[in-house]
Design an enzyme around this catalytic site. Structure first.
Site, short mmCIF file in Angstrom:
data_model
loop_
_atom_site.label_atom_id
_atom_site.label_comp_id
_atom_site.label_asym_id
_atom_site.label_seq_id
_atom_site.Cartn_x
_atom_site.Cartn_y
_atom_site.Cartn_z
N TYR A 230 5.89 -3.64 7.28
CA TYR A 230 4.97 -2.50 7.30
C TYR A 230 3.79 -2.90 8.15
O TYR A 230 3.18 -3.96 7.92
CB TYR A 230 4.51 -2.15 5.89
CG TYR A 230 3.50 -1.03 5.83
CD1 TYR A 230 2.16 -1.28 5.56
CD2 TYR A 230 3.88 0.29 6.04
CE1 TYR A 230 1.22 -0.25 5.50
CE2 TYR A 230 2.95 1.32 5.99
CZ TYR A 230 1.63 1.04 5.72
OH TYR A 230 0.71 2.06 5.67
N ASP B 163 1.73 -9.66 13.25
CA ASP B 163 0.88 -8.82 12.41
C ASP B 163 0.44 -9.68 11.21
O ASP B 163 1.18 -9.85 10.25
CB ASP B 163 1.66 -7.59 11.94
CG ASP B 163 0.83 -6.75 10.99
OD1 ASP B 163 1.29 -5.65 10.60
OD2 ASP B 163 -0.28 -7.17 10.61
N LYS C 5 -8.12 -6.60 6.47
CA LYS C 5 -8.31 -7.04 5.08
C LYS C 5 -9.40 -8.09 4.90
O LYS C 5 -10.58 -7.78 4.90
CB LYS C 5 -6.95 -7.50 4.52
CG LYS C 5 -5.92 -6.35 4.46
CD LYS C 5 -4.59 -6.77 3.91
CE LYS C 5 -3.54 -5.70 4.06
NZ LYS C 5 -3.52 -4.73 2.98
P1 KE4 Z 1 -4.40 -0.66 6.80
O1 KE4 Z 1 -4.29 0.43 7.83
O2 KE4 Z 1 -3.90 -0.22 5.42
O3 KE4 Z 1 -5.80 -1.32 6.76
O4 KE4 Z 1 -3.43 -1.88 7.23
C1 KE4 Z 1 -2.08 -1.59 7.50
C2 KE4 Z 1 -1.27 -2.86 7.39
C3 KE4 Z 1 -0.86 -3.50 8.55
N1 KE4 Z 1 -0.13 -4.64 8.51
C4 KE4 Z 1 0.21 -5.20 7.33
C5 KE4 Z 1 1.01 -6.47 7.32
C6 KE4 Z 1 -0.19 -4.60 6.10
O5 KE4 Z 1 0.17 -5.18 4.93
C7 KE4 Z 1 -0.95 -3.42 6.13
C8 KE4 Z 1 -1.39 -2.70 4.87
N2 KE4 Z 1 -0.95 -3.27 3.63
C9 KE4 Z 1 -0.77 -2.35 2.53
C10 KE4 Z 1 -0.33 -3.16 1.31
N3 KE4 Z 1 1.00 -3.62 1.42
C11 KE4 Z 1 -1.98 -1.52 2.26
C12 KE4 Z 1 -2.02 -0.82 0.92
C13 KE4 Z 1 -2.03 0.67 1.07
O6 KE4 Z 1 -1.30 1.19 1.94
O7 KE4 Z 1 -2.77 1.31 0.30
#
Ligand code: KE4
Length: 427
Positions: free
Chosen positions: A144, A239, A267
């Site tokens: 993801y 990533d 994060k």
């Molecule tokens: P954001 O757009 O949510 O800040 O980051 C996206 C993203 C990109 N790459 C990786 C490896 C990630 O894990 C994420 C976002 N992680 C999720 C949790 N698995 C965010 C939680 C959510 O969607 O509320």
């Protein structure tokens, strides 16, 4: 469990916010029941709207590596706030953040700040396409990378949790430019490059997967990715939005001694405030506007409050070097679950590295999306609720990663081991 205040807040929220949440994975759809609302968080503890105290193993999906509301981060935000919230001009914090990231992540020679992990990966993909003049992209099933159109294909995390790994609303023309391969499968990668000579702009990967649960790259796999991208002139994008500064100060790439061409961050570098970043080789980064033809922008990119919070958090990591401690905490939790499951004759896999781990109820070692899906998600849901009832909050999905913080040391980890052991016995 009665949560009258959370329940009334959720009823109001559902009138105005789709599903009552501002991010789908928070909705408890895959574990059942209604989410609780949190009004405060300190250290390893969440305080719900109904004044329940929960030991938190979501850590706001990764950022809270020092625990919630750390005094050093709070003080840094308060100081920055004295001077205002956003200027729309360059500010000194941005320079300090860039210098910190470049120092801590050697493959990053230049870096651009943005406001989320999604923006970071979306921009890195556009940059790879602009730099190579090619259109196709390789990603891996279950990874993801946020919710941009090119990447929301066979995705993990909330997309998988809700059974829509391929979101509606993505034009077929977009989707066909994204090639999805199994993780930990070098032959599949070689075949994709052979079938698309000179067409693949980049390969984007979570070097340790965290969005179908936690899955490490097998020995040699990341090296193979690196060699294949070099051989075929494709941009290798790590990533590390989740693993950056979480697995080590230099992320997975420092542990595995691999140098990607671009790295995405998020994060932890925002200390809990909205943030993203992408960086890497200067010859690629210099393709970005205003220097080059690849456009990318953001009103609040490099926001002084987020920068101040992130700088304080990164400085704490440099001072404390907590990674061995975090690994001991992660191993303690892993061993508690493994021994309870063994005593019960319950098949379970608990992959763990440092402060990241997952609990898969299956006898099959989990090495990719397909094997992760074989785990018993219904049993996980029962385990999740037994833990929650007894004061331990795990990620509300079988396809997420458990995170620990330095604040879990001592009573929190001891209590959590007790609760999780008891929950396994009940299954
Ligand atoms: P954001 O757009 O949510 O800040 O980051 C996206 C993203 C990109 N790459 C990786 C490896 C990630 O894990 C994420 C976002 N992680 C999720 C949790 N698995 C965010 C939680 C959510 O969607 O509320």
């Amino acid at each position: 469990m009665l949560n009258p205040i959370s329940d009334s807040l959720f009823a109001r929220a559902k009138q105005l916010i789709p599903g009552g949440v501002n991010s789908p994975v928070r909705a408890f759809r895959s574990v059942g029941g209604a989410p609780f609302f949190v009004k405060a968080a300190h250290g390893a503890t969440l305080i719900t709207a109904d004044d329940r105290e929960l030991i938190d193993f979501v850590c706001t999906w990764g950022p809270a590596i020092h625990g919630h509301n750390h005094p050093r981060i709070r003080a840094a935000i308060a100081t920055a706030l004295e001077s205002g919230t956003s200027f729309g001009t360059p500010n000194p914090y941005e320079v300090e953040m860039a210098e910190l990231i470049v120092r801590l992540v050697p493959s990053i020679r230049k870096v651009r700040m943005c406001n989320s992990g999604t923006e970071a990966t979306m921009s890195a993909v556009r940059l790879a396409r602009g730099f190579t003049g090619r259109d196709k992209l390789i990603k891996f099933s279950g990874c993801y990378h946020g919710h941009s159109d090119s990447l929301l294909i066979k995705a993990g995390s909330g997309a998988l949790t809700h059974g829509h790994p391929d979101s509606a609303g993505i034009p077929a023309a977009f989707a066909q430019e994204t090639i999805v391969l199994p993780f930990n499968d070098p032959a599949a990668l070689d075949a994709a490059f052979a079938a698309n000579p000179g067409k693949i702009a980049g390969v984007i990967v979570e070097p340790y997967m965290g969005n179908v649960g936690f899955i490490r790259a097998e020995p040699g796999y990341l090296l193979h990715l690196r060699a294949a991208c070099t051989a075929h002139g494709a941009v290798l994008i790590f990533d590390e939005v989740m693993t950056g500064f979480r697995i080590s100060a230099g992320g997975v790439q420092a542990v595995e001694k691999i140098e990607p061409d671009l790295t995405c961050l998020g994060k932890i570098i925002g200390g809990g405030l909205p943030v993203g970043a992408f960086g890497g080789r200067a010859d690629i980064m210099d393709q970005l506007a205003p220097l080059g033809p690849v456009y990318q922008a953001g009103t609040l990119s490099g926001n002084p409050l987020a920068m101040a919070a992130g700088i304080a958090g990164l400085r704490l990591l440099e001072e404390q070097d907590p990674y061995a401690r975090l690994d001991r905490l992660g191993s303690q939790l892993r061993d508690a679950v493994l021994s309870a499951a063994r005593a019960k004759g319950l098949p379970v896999q608990v992959p763990q590295f440092g402060s990241m781990l997952s609990i898969f109820f299956t006898s099959t070692p989990v090495r990719d999306y397909a094997t992760a899906l074989q785990a018993d998600a219904k049993l996980f849901a029962r385990f999740f609720h037994a833990c929650l009832r007894d004061g331990v909050y795990l990620p509300p999905s079988a396809y997420e990663t458990v995170f620990l913080s330095t604040a879990h040391e001592g009573s929190a980890i001891a209590r959590a081991c007790e609760v999780m052991t008891g929950a396994i016995k009940e299954l």
